[in-house]
Design an enzyme around this catalytic site. Sequence first.
Site, PDB file in Angstrom:
ATOM      1  CB  ILE A  67      -0.941   0.012   1.220  1.00 24.82           C
ATOM      2  CG1 ILE A  67      -1.845  -1.226   1.204  1.00 24.82           C
ATOM      3  CG2 ILE A  67      -1.776   1.285   1.252  1.00 24.82           C
ATOM      4  CD1 ILE A  67      -2.684  -1.399   2.453  1.00 24.82           C
ATOM      5  CB  CYS A  68       1.035   4.254   0.257  1.00 26.76           C
ATOM      6  SG  CYS A  68       1.480   5.997   0.120  1.00 26.76           S
TER       7      CYS A  68
END
Length: 304
Positions: free
Chosen positions: A89-90
């Site tokens: 994520i990210c």
Amino acid sequence: MLDVSGAAEVFAEAIAFGADYEISIVSVDGKSVPSSIGMLVPTQLAADALPFDVLFIAGGDALPTAPLDEMQIAAVRALAGSASCVASICTGAFLLGAAGLLDGRRATTHWRHTSLLARLYPSAQVEPDSIFVKDGTTYTSAGVTAGIDLALAILEEQQGPDLARTVARSLVVYLQRAGGQSQFSASLQGPPPRTPILKLITGIVTSDPTGDHRVEVLAEKVSISGRHLTRMFRDELDTTPTKYVELIRFDIAKAMLDAGRSATEAAMLSGFSSYESLRRAFIRHLSISPTRYQHRFATTLRSG
């Protein structure tokens, strides 16, 4: 914080509706980790974790620029080796890259860092405008809330659309922004208008994108000269009325392509004079044609 809690909450809701998952949050040393909002996140020791079905690697502000911890990299590599699928994520994508898990794979991260990810890990094919990307059993997502989209997509693959839809409804989120959808709106890259006149102008264009929005026509609607309106756009938004109208039309056309409209329909309904005009706008803003953009949108979840 949302990188961790957003994805975890998707699976916590799934558990509440009967799915057979357990959630573990782990770190290299098993100590509490300070989050971006100052809240401490308790963790378990990574070395003691059971094999994961789904391994999520959360992002962090320091990951793109600070030297990465070799113990972290080794832990990610070890945990990934026994997981059925691995997701970042990210900026968690930078840990996947350092662990060699993006070599030869398509990937994305937060739009602020996609160029750096591509430079640091040139063997990865970085897609800067995707919300999330699946390549085989490796998943990467854009920033913050995109982790929820990714978690819902993985949940749907593993448990089916009915449960994923139920979880999305419970969380009051969409099921789901598709992975190939662009991370951000081109017209939102700059500051929003502050003055009443410019707010009115942007409202007029958004509500009727196919209308006549030449500078002199817009200026007449607010009872000022075209020169004065152009000066207001330059001073406040650092652009011209013509360019701003194109951005709004571009965003609307892109949303229509995301929804499955043909490029010709998208051009007509968003106010472009022709497909060729729309194509030129796409080349300016995304460096790809509308047809290529739509193809990428339709195939972001291919197995790779």
